[in-house]
Design an enzyme around this catalytic site. Structure first.
Site, short mmCIF file in Angstrom:
data_model
loop_
_atom_site.label_atom_id
_atom_site.label_comp_id
_atom_site.label_asym_id
_atom_site.label_seq_id
_atom_site.Cartn_x
_atom_site.Cartn_y
_atom_site.Cartn_z
N CYS A 157 1.00 -1.25 -0.17
CA CYS A 157 -0.11 0.08 0.08
C CYS A 157 0.78 1.14 0.02
O CYS A 157 1.45 1.51 -0.97
CB CYS A 157 -0.89 0.02 1.23
N GLU A 165 -1.87 -8.88 4.14
CA GLU A 165 -1.60 -9.56 5.44
C GLU A 165 -2.94 -9.76 6.09
O GLU A 165 -3.17 -10.36 7.36
CB GLU A 165 -0.63 -8.44 6.48
N SER A 220 2.03 -14.59 38.93
CA SER A 220 0.81 -14.42 39.30
C SER A 220 -0.20 -15.65 38.99
O SER A 220 -1.29 -15.84 39.35
CB SER A 220 0.10 -13.25 38.60
N GLY A 221 0.43 -16.51 38.19
CA GLY A 221 -0.35 -17.60 37.71
C GLY A 221 -1.00 -17.57 36.38
O GLY A 221 -1.60 -18.29 35.66
N GLY A 222 -0.96 -16.48 35.84
CA GLY A 222 -1.53 -15.94 34.67
C GLY A 222 -0.52 -16.43 33.51
O GLY A 222 0.61 -17.02 33.82
N VAL A 223 -0.93 -16.29 32.23
CA VAL A 223 -0.20 -16.89 31.09
C VAL A 223 1.20 -16.39 31.17
O VAL A 223 2.35 -16.99 30.98
CB VAL A 223 -0.94 -16.94 29.69
N ASP A 224 1.47 -15.06 30.97
CA ASP A 224 2.60 -14.45 30.71
C ASP A 224 3.66 -14.80 31.91
O ASP A 224 4.77 -14.99 31.73
CB ASP A 224 2.45 -12.99 30.58
N SER A 225 3.23 -14.56 33.08
CA SER A 225 4.20 -14.60 34.15
C SER A 225 4.45 -16.12 34.36
O SER A 225 5.50 -16.78 34.77
CB SER A 225 3.73 -14.05 35.38
N SER A 226 3.53 -16.84 33.91
CA SER A 226 3.83 -18.42 34.09
C SER A 226 4.88 -18.90 32.96
O SER A 226 5.88 -19.62 33.45
CB SER A 226 2.60 -19.30 33.89
N HIS A 236 -3.69 -5.16 0.64
CA HIS A 236 -3.14 -5.79 2.04
C HIS A 236 -3.11 -7.34 2.15
O HIS A 236 -4.09 -7.89 2.25
CB HIS A 236 -3.86 -5.14 3.17
#
Ligand code: XMP
Length: 520
Positions: free
Chosen positions: A86, A178, A230-236, A176
């Site tokens: 584009c 993508e 924290s037990g969340g995805v990222d910190s785990s 586009h």
């Protein structure tokens, strides 16, 4: 911390398109590392041997607004293949001596492109058809091609919809590729990377895992690292990656603020300490948090109290571990990129988010941010490659302030107990009915009103439970999930019949905007 400089990649120069992150994701989905750099920041000297091809993104600019964009023309003389999309296509033509002008007909939405000649870029793109449907979004267009450029495909309104300069390996597309609306668009990107840039696959979750473990070891050496889990995805995922890389030199601190989901603290200790054998410091701070939150009904005050106390407690325990040099955080790639149009957050202006990541400045620790080049879906795949269970990896998001912001008004022990049960029954029912993974986020909340009901022959006067379940891409916008009546009936019965303290259930049918996902 940065990824190995030798990792071959596609460089995406961002001119402010709302789709730039999608380009990066498509390249990575094809198994090749890609990085985004803003046109404002890119210098000629940044182009090193690891870059095997360049994509120029779209953007809201006009090629003649020269003072509004910066792009060093010498970047085009480095003998690297270039794909302009584009605006990127227009600037590529303009800088090579072509012309760009305002289109007579602005093209937004679907259009057909018709094949004019064969090209490496369009190998197997058209299949046995003469045309393909693509997604356009432009007001300007190339009106005269530069020398040595040929037309590969045209649309009714754009003669130069796909162009190439085979000698220089320059390619331009007006639409586009993508976005998913472009039929077979990924094939064009794949042809650019594999047939034209001739780059090898280097970006599978296993590659990432090995590379990141190597990087962490190199960065951290023999030093100690702390991490808020924290037990969340990222910190785990961060914790498990560091666990694999440096083992007992990692100290995870998990703070139970008394506002977690039912049994969460047991599951975290079970998973990370017992199963994955991490150094996990479990801090039970329930009483401390609830004492500070007593008599505080204001949502913003609740959030601030929880965020500040979390940092205080984290620091208190972190100081007990001597000679710590690093703090690990789960920063993700979208947090770093300047153009945040796809996933960028404006929510922070509406609510003061408490992020377990945004930790102690005064502690003078260096940061380890191993996920900072990854998108959320890549983090999930990496987690699986690191042997984290699917249950952890595909959990619904849970906010830092926890149940406090799902309980408008005063926070009391009684209410927390009731809410934990209601939330547990709701989530369990979603799992039992195979709905959990179709929903982006779901929870129960307890509203600070009591209503009259009748159970048996008796009058009841109890709390109102609100259920929320939404679909979303990234939490920035959301729509409510449409349950079947039978499901709603069964969960409402289950909650009212099983939990003393609730005699009525309502379902939140607002979207975001105008509402938000959480209640406070
Ligand atoms: P809202 O309510 O702003 O929520 O529409 C958008 C997403 O963010 C989560 N959320 C938080 N996450 N700390 C977090 O880590 C917070 O303070 C916080 N507040 C909201 C929310 O659960 C939803 O997924």
């Amino acid at each position: 911390m940065s990824l190995d400089q030798n990792l071959n990649k596609i460089l995406i120069i961002d001119f402010g398109s709302q789709f730039t992150q999608l380009i990066a994701r498509r390249v990575r989905e094809l198994g090749v590392f890609s990085e985004i750099v803003s046109h404002k920041k890119l210098k000629l000297k940044d182009i090193n041997h690891s870059i095997k091809g360049i994509v120029l993104s779209g953007g809201p600019l006009n090629v003649y607004q020269i003072n509004k964009y910066s792009f060093d023309k010498k970047i085009l003389q480095l003998d690297l293949p270039v794909l302009g999309i584009c605006f990127g296509h227009q600037i590529l033509s303009k800088l090579n001596g072509g012309r760009v002008k305002q289109s007579k007909h602005r093209e937004f939405g679907l259009a057909n492109v018709y094949k004019k000649k064969n090209s490496l870029l369009t190998s197997n793109f058209f299949g046995n058809k003469k045309s393909k449907q693509v997604w356009m979004s432009h007001a300007d267009q190339v009106s005269k091609l530069p020398k040595n450029f040929k037309v590969v495909a045209s649309s009714t309104n754009s003669k130069f919809a796909i162009v190439e300069n085979k000698i220089k390996k320059y390619y331009g597309v007006q639409f586009h590729p993508e976005v998913t609306h472009t039929e077979n668009g990924k094939k064009l990107i794949s042809n650019f990377i594999f047939l034209i840039c001739k780059i090898k696959r280097n970006w599978s979750p296993k590659d990432q895992k090995n590379q990141l473990i190597k990087d962490v070891r190199k960065l951290v050496g023999n030093n100690k690292v702390i991490c808020a889990l924290s037990g969340g995805v990222d910190s785990s995922v961060v914790a498990q990656l560091l666990n694999k890389a440096i083992g007992k030199k990692l100290y995870c601190i998990f703070v139970n603020n008394g506002l977690l989901r039912k049994n969460e603290e047991v599951q975290v200790v079970q998973t990370f300490k017992k199963r994955l054998k991490m150094n996990l410091i479990y801090v039970n701070a329930e009483k401390e948090f609830l004492k500070k939150l007593k008599n505080v009904p204001d949502p913003e005050k609740k959030r601030k109290i929880i965020g500040n106390l979390f940092i205080k407690i984290f620091e208190r325990y972190a100081k007990k571990i001597k000679n710590v040099k690093f703090l690990a955080q789960g920063t993700l790639y979208p947090d770093l990129i300047e153009s945040k149009s796809v996933t960028g957050s404006q929510t922070s202006k509406i609510k003061s988010h408490h992020n377990v990541g945004g930790l102690p400045k005064k502690m003078n620790l260096k940061l380890v941010e191993p996920l900072k080049f990854l998108f959320k879906d890549e983090v999930r795949k990496l987690g699986l490659a690191l042997n984290l269970s699917k249950e952890i990896i595909s959990r619904h998001p849970f906010p830092g302030p926890g149940l406090a912001i799902r309980m408008p008004g005063l926070i009391t022990n009684d209410k927390i107990k009731i809410l934990k049960e209601a939330d547990y029954y709701f989530i369990q029912a979603l799992k039992d009915h195979g709905l959990y993974h179709k929903i982006w986020q779901a929870y129960a909340a307890l509203l600070p009103v009591k209503t009259v009901g009748v159970m048996g022959d008796n009058r009841t006067y109890e709390y109102l439970c609100l259920l929320r379940a939404i679909t979303s891409e990234d939490g920035m916008t959301a729509d409510y999930y449409e349950f079947k009546k039978s499901f709603m009936q069964s969960i409402s019965n289950k909650i009212v019949n099983s939990i003393k303290g609730i005699n009525r259930v309502v379902y939140d049918v607002t979207s975001k905007p105008p509402s938000t996902i959480e209640l406070e």
